[in-house]
Design an enzyme around this catalytic site. Structure first.
Site, PDB file in Angstrom:
ATOM      1  N   LYS A 174       0.846  -1.194   0.000  1.00 15.95           N
ATOM      2  CA  LYS A 174       0.000   0.000   0.000  1.00 15.95           C
ATOM      3  C   LYS A 174       0.885   1.249   0.000  1.00 15.95           C
ATOM      4  O   LYS A 174       1.669   1.460   0.924  1.00 15.95           O
ATOM      5  CB  LYS A 174      -0.895  -0.011   1.246  1.00 15.95           C
ATOM      6  CG  LYS A 174      -2.067   0.945   1.161  1.00 15.95           C
ATOM      7  CD  LYS A 174      -3.048   0.662   2.299  1.00 15.95           C
ATOM      8  CE  LYS A 174      -3.653   1.933   2.845  1.00 15.95           C
ATOM      9  NZ  LYS A 174      -4.356   1.731   4.113  1.00 15.95           N
TER      10      LYS A 174
ATOM     11  N   ARG B 186     -14.625   5.224  17.117  1.00 18.44           N
ATOM     12  CA  ARG B 186     -15.225   6.512  16.758  1.00 18.44           C
ATOM     13  C   ARG B 186     -16.743   6.464  16.724  1.00 18.44           C
ATOM     14  O   ARG B 186     -17.419   7.372  17.173  1.00 18.44           O
ATOM     15  CB  ARG B 186     -14.725   6.968  15.377  1.00 18.44           C
ATOM     16  CG  ARG B 186     -13.299   7.442  15.397  1.00 18.44           C
ATOM     17  CD  ARG B 186     -12.773   7.651  14.023  1.00 18.44           C
ATOM     18  NE  ARG B 186     -12.763   6.387  13.295  1.00 18.44           N
ATOM     19  CZ  ARG B 186     -12.132   6.188  12.136  1.00 18.44           C
ATOM     20  NH1 ARG B 186     -11.504   7.173  11.566  1.00 18.44           N
ATOM     21  NH2 ARG B 186     -12.159   5.012  11.548  1.00 18.44           N
TER      22      ARG B 186
HETATM   23  O1  PNS Z   1      -4.897   2.701  10.111  1.00 20.45           O
HETATM   24  P1  PNS Z   1      -5.421   1.411   9.526  1.00 20.45           P
HETATM   25  O2  PNS Z   1      -4.629   1.046   8.290  1.00 20.45           O
HETATM   26  O3  PNS Z   1      -6.914   1.454   9.308  1.00 20.45           O
HETATM   27  O4  PNS Z   1      -5.163   0.254  10.622  1.00 20.45           O
HETATM   28  C1  PNS Z   1      -5.586  -1.079  10.408  1.00 20.45           C
HETATM   29  C2  PNS Z   1      -4.855  -2.037  11.348  1.00 20.45           C
HETATM   30  C3  PNS Z   1      -3.372  -1.776  11.333  1.00 20.45           C
HETATM   31  C4  PNS Z   1      -5.371  -1.850  12.752  1.00 20.45           C
HETATM   32  C5  PNS Z   1      -5.164  -3.481  10.908  1.00 20.45           C
HETATM   33  O5  PNS Z   1      -5.222  -3.540   9.520  1.00 20.45           O
HETATM   34  C6  PNS Z   1      -4.106  -4.444  11.400  1.00 20.45           C
HETATM   35  O6  PNS Z   1      -4.052  -4.778  12.568  1.00 20.45           O
HETATM   36  N1  PNS Z   1      -3.237  -4.855  10.449  1.00 20.45           N
HETATM   37  C7  PNS Z   1      -2.109  -5.710  10.704  1.00 20.45           C
HETATM   38  C8  PNS Z   1      -2.336  -7.081  10.058  1.00 20.45           C
HETATM   39  C9  PNS Z   1      -3.180  -7.968  10.953  1.00 20.45           C
HETATM   40  O7  PNS Z   1      -2.834  -8.237  12.089  1.00 20.45           O
HETATM   41  N2  PNS Z   1      -4.336  -8.413  10.414  1.00 20.45           N
HETATM   42  C10 PNS Z   1      -5.269  -9.245  11.105  1.00 20.45           C
HETATM   43  C11 PNS Z   1      -6.240  -8.399  11.897  1.00 20.45           C
HETATM   44  S1  PNS Z   1      -7.328  -9.419  12.838  1.00 20.45           S
END
Ligand code: PNS
Length: 158
Positions: A42, A91
């Site tokens: 990304k 939020r």
């Molecule tokens: O700021 P964002 O990109 O909306 O945050 C999303 C985030 C980082 C909280 C979520 O995508 C995440 O935890 N990503 C890491 C990969 C992961 O652990 N995925 C499984 C989630 S259950």
């Protein structure tokens, strides 16, 4: 001693909403690690180094808050550091369903527990994506991000 990973996310860029949750987590936990997601697939507006530098400048006043970066699963980051708790901001109801799903998945695969702080109402409409969109078209963002971040956004988008 209670250590929590607070507000894991992209921080592209950090908003006043993130900082509100980080400040409140810092008052509740002994140590707080803010985890910045490095997602190679990304393309962000800011590089990971820029996002971390902006965050570091904003949390400099909190001695128990540190910034770290992670790739891959959040639970792997937490387990590698021996941290069993994540603290996130909620939020609105629209956040709830996805956050609940992630919290339950992380509880299962970590196991890592998630606690939520309700976002302060004055910040509940903020997201990094909306801030970027408004900034891209020259709208006012000073209510949404700290001055240093607003300046960085203007410079990046100019
Ligand atoms: O700021 P964002 O990109 O909306 O945050 C999303 C985030 C980082 C909280 C979520 O995508 C995440 O935890 N990503 C890491 C990969 C992961 O652990 N995925 C499984 C989630 S259950």
């Amino acid at each position: 001693m209670t250590v929590a990973v607070a507000c894991p996310g992209s921080f592209d860029p950090v908003t006043l909403g993130h900082l509100d949750v980080i400040a409140r987590a810092s008052a509740r936990f002994d140590e707080v690690v803010v985890a910045v997601l490095e997602n190679p697939s990304k393309q962000g507006l800011f590089t990971i180094e820029e996002r971390i530098a902006l965050l570091e400048a904003e949390v400099a006043g909190y001695p128990n808050v540190t910034i770290d970066r992670f790739e891959g699963l959040l639970v792997d980051f937490c387990n590698a550091r021996g941290i069993g708790l994540v603290c996130k901001g909620l939020r609105a109801v629209s956040d709830f369903e996805y956050e609940l799903q992630m919290a339950q998945m992380n509880q299962r695969i970590g196991p890592v527990e998630t606690v939520f702080l309700t976002t302060s109402p004055e910040h509940s409409y903020l997201s990094s994506s909306l801030v970027k969109e408004v900034a891209r078209y020259g709208g006012t963002i000073d209510h949404a991000v700290p001055p240093r971040v607003a300046e960085a956004l203007r410079a990046k988008l100019s």
